[in-house]
Motif scaffolding. Structure first.
Motif, PDB file in Angstrom:
ATOM      1  N   ASP A 162       8.516  -7.976 -81.130  1.00 21.79           N
ATOM      2  CA  ASP A 162       7.572  -8.070 -79.669  1.00 21.79           C
ATOM      3  C   ASP A 162       7.549  -9.352 -79.693  1.00 21.79           C
ATOM      4  O   ASP A 162       6.902  -9.765 -78.131  1.00 21.79           O
ATOM      5  CB  ASP A 162       6.397  -7.217 -79.984  1.00 21.79           C
ATOM      6  CG  ASP A 162       6.590  -5.811 -80.089  1.00 21.79           C
ATOM      7  OD1 ASP A 162       7.371  -5.637 -79.365  1.00 21.79           O
ATOM      8  OD2 ASP A 162       6.192  -5.059 -81.114  1.00 21.79           O
ATOM      9  N   ILE A 163       7.667 -10.413 -79.923  1.00 23.92           N
ATOM     10  CA  ILE A 163       6.490 -11.850 -80.274  1.00 23.92           C
ATOM     11  C   ILE A 163       8.098 -12.987 -79.507  1.00 23.92           C
ATOM     12  O   ILE A 163       9.146 -12.903 -79.093  1.00 23.92           O
ATOM     13  CB  ILE A 163       6.661 -12.294 -81.175  1.00 23.92           C
ATOM     14  CG1 ILE A 163       5.837 -11.557 -82.189  1.00 23.92           C
ATOM     15  CG2 ILE A 163       5.940 -14.220 -81.039  1.00 23.92           C
ATOM     16  CD1 ILE A 163       4.242 -11.076 -81.748  1.00 23.92           C
ATOM     17  N   ASP A 164       7.411 -13.919 -78.156  1.00 24.91           N
ATOM     18  CA  ASP A 164       8.534 -14.217 -77.254  1.00 24.91           C
ATOM     19  C   ASP A 164       7.782 -15.687 -78.347  1.00 24.91           C
ATOM     20  O   ASP A 164       7.281 -16.431 -79.143  1.00 24.91           O
ATOM     21  CB  ASP A 164       8.703 -13.952 -76.655  1.00 24.91           C
ATOM     22  CG  ASP A 164       6.613 -14.700 -75.847  1.00 24.91           C
ATOM     23  OD1 ASP A 164       6.271 -15.126 -76.385  1.00 24.91           O
ATOM     24  OD2 ASP A 164       6.461 -14.084 -74.499  1.00 24.91           O
ATOM     25  N   TYR A 165       8.606 -17.020 -77.645  1.00 26.10           N
ATOM     26  CA  TYR A 165       8.595 -18.409 -78.214  1.00 26.10           C
ATOM     27  C   TYR A 165       7.055 -18.611 -77.969  1.00 26.10           C
ATOM     28  O   TYR A 165       7.139 -20.144 -78.270  1.00 26.10           O
ATOM     29  CB  TYR A 165       9.713 -18.880 -77.467  1.00 26.10           C
ATOM     30  CG  TYR A 165       9.344 -19.285 -75.861  1.00 26.10           C
ATOM     31  CD1 TYR A 165       8.566 -20.474 -75.286  1.00 26.10           C
ATOM     32  CD2 TYR A 165       9.710 -18.857 -75.065  1.00 26.10           C
ATOM     33  CE1 TYR A 165       8.862 -20.604 -74.155  1.00 26.10           C
ATOM     34  CE2 TYR A 165       9.805 -18.301 -73.500  1.00 26.10           C
ATOM     35  CZ  TYR A 165       8.507 -20.324 -72.626  1.00 26.10           C
ATOM     36  OH  TYR A 165       8.422 -20.647 -71.770  1.00 26.10           O
ATOM     37  N   ASN A 166       5.993 -17.832 -77.209  1.00 25.51           N
ATOM     38  CA  ASN A 166       4.759 -18.240 -76.803  1.00 25.51           C
ATOM     39  C   ASN A 166       3.795 -17.791 -78.268  1.00 25.51           C
ATOM     40  O   ASN A 166       2.979 -18.249 -78.605  1.00 25.51           O
ATOM     41  CB  ASN A 166       3.992 -18.444 -75.973  1.00 25.51           C
ATOM     42  CG  ASN A 166       4.888 -18.688 -74.344  1.00 25.51           C
ATOM     43  OD1 ASN A 166       4.857 -19.710 -74.470  1.00 25.51           O
ATOM     44  ND2 ASN A 166       5.342 -18.371 -74.000  1.00 25.51           N
ATOM     45  N   LYS A 167       4.643 -17.796 -79.266  1.00 24.98           N
ATOM     46  CA  LYS A 167       3.733 -17.204 -80.318  1.00 24.98           C
ATOM     47  C   LYS A 167       2.925 -15.743 -80.347  1.00 24.98           C
ATOM     48  O   LYS A 167       2.464 -15.061 -80.996  1.00 24.98           O
ATOM     49  CB  LYS A 167       3.414 -17.498 -81.133  1.00 24.98           C
ATOM     50  CG  LYS A 167       4.483 -19.227 -81.994  1.00 24.98           C
ATOM     51  CD  LYS A 167       5.581 -19.083 -82.238  1.00 24.98           C
ATOM     52  CE  LYS A 167       5.791 -20.498 -82.388  1.00 24.98           C
ATOM     53  NZ  LYS A 167       7.546 -20.181 -83.049  1.00 24.98           N
ATOM     54  N   ALA A 198      -3.762 -11.845 -75.673  1.00 23.16           N
ATOM     55  CA  ALA A 198      -3.108 -12.244 -75.965  1.00 23.16           C
ATOM     56  C   ALA A 198      -2.556 -11.565 -77.688  1.00 23.16           C
ATOM     57  O   ALA A 198      -3.008 -12.289 -79.040  1.00 23.16           O
ATOM     58  CB  ALA A 198      -2.115 -13.611 -76.422  1.00 23.16           C
ATOM     59  N   ALA A 199      -2.028 -10.126 -78.074  1.00 21.40           N
ATOM     60  CA  ALA A 199      -1.694  -9.780 -79.387  1.00 21.40           C
ATOM     61  C   ALA A 199      -0.342 -10.856 -80.396  1.00 21.40           C
ATOM     62  O   ALA A 199       0.556 -10.782 -79.482  1.00 21.40           O
ATOM     63  CB  ALA A 199      -1.410  -8.817 -78.455  1.00 21.40           C
ATOM     64  N   LYS A 200      -0.813 -10.690 -81.485  1.00 22.79           N
ATOM     65  CA  LYS A 200       0.313 -11.327 -82.434  1.00 22.79           C
ATOM     66  C   LYS A 200       0.598 -10.877 -83.654  1.00 22.79           C
ATOM     67  O   LYS A 200       0.526  -9.582 -83.639  1.00 22.79           O
ATOM     68  CB  LYS A 200      -0.592 -12.724 -82.293  1.00 22.79           C
ATOM     69  CG  LYS A 200      -1.293 -13.716 -81.443  1.00 22.79           C
ATOM     70  CD  LYS A 200      -2.375 -14.893 -82.436  1.00 22.79           C
ATOM     71  CE  LYS A 200      -2.811 -15.570 -80.728  1.00 22.79           C
ATOM     72  NZ  LYS A 200      -2.982 -17.144 -81.936  1.00 22.79           N
TER      73      LYS A 200
END
Length: 236
Positions: A162-167, A198-200
């Motif tokens: 689910d995570i992209d390069y913005n963490k 934002a969820a991490k």
């Protein structure tokens, strides 16, 4: 205006051979992210100041859902700019130049180190190619949580995928998660989404579903705080 040519491929289709809304959103996001290559002054400023642009809200109008193997063009253009926010249209057109999806969105400029809003300077703002605002219905970017009692759903744990390069969670993934909670006979013709927190990786989202007359609102919360709120609309 910055454009990308795309095609409806096997991996972007649903079981009916139609472009998934999730995949259409990914196409829009890719075009918007790659747009910065067409704005060298902005790109250099963001790199120097360790900044990025994050999606704060988006509204989508679905005119027609493309079919398998259709050739599409995704086009994005900035129509407004403020020191900490930018406003853009991103449309997806078919091979005849007719819009299949019409969207507008607001992006926030943030510091990568601390995640806080950060201003761009005057010369950078002046360098931007500002284009006319395209024709569509423009609703409020803020979405109010309905006052009715929601139906709480099973928690969703955030995974690596689910995570992209913005963490943090990629913006299209929130909508993918929310769509799993819609009735099978609910035909989406538009949506609004507001990104708040934002969820991490490792976070747990608590979904709540509100059914209205011609819309369904889904909130995805981290604890007591709403992370994302999505309004799906459907014509009778």
């Amino acid at each position: 205006m910055f454009c990308l040519d795309c095609k409806v491929t096997t991996s972007t289709c649903d079981s009916n051979g139609k472009l998934k809304l999730y995949s259409a959103l990914q196409m829009m996001q890719d075009c918007s992210e790659m747009w910065i290559d067409s704005e060298p002054v902005v790109k250099e400023f963001f790199a120097r100041e360790n900044m990025t642009q994050l999606l704060a809200s988006r509204q989508v109008e679905i005119m027609r859902v493309p079919d398998f193997k259709e050739q599409l063009t995704v086009a994005t253009s900035v129509y407004g700019i403020k020191p900490m926010f930018g406003f853009r249209n991103t449309f997806i057109y078919d091979s005849n130049g007719n819009p299949c999806y019409r969207t507008w969105s607001m992006g926030a400029f943030v510091d990568k180190a601390n995640g806080k809003l950060k201003r761009i300077d005057g010369p950078t703002m002046s360098s931007l190619n500002i284009e006319p605002q395209l024709e569509m219905e423009y609703k409020d970017r803020r979405i109010m949580t309905p006052k009715t009692e929601p139906m709480l759903q099973e928690p969703i744990r955030i995974l690596k995928a689910d995570i992209d390069y913005n963490k943090h969670v990629n913006n299209a993934n929130y909508i993918r998660m929310a769509m799993e909670l819609l009735p099978d006979d609910f035909k989406i013709d538009g949506l609004r989404v507001e990104y708040r927190i934002a969820a991490k990786l490792g976070d747990v989202l608590i979904p709540a579903v509100y059914k209205l007359d011609a819309a369904i609102v889904v909130t995805l919360s981290i604890g007591k705080d709403v992370s994302t709120i999505i309004e799906f609309t459907s014509k009778p």
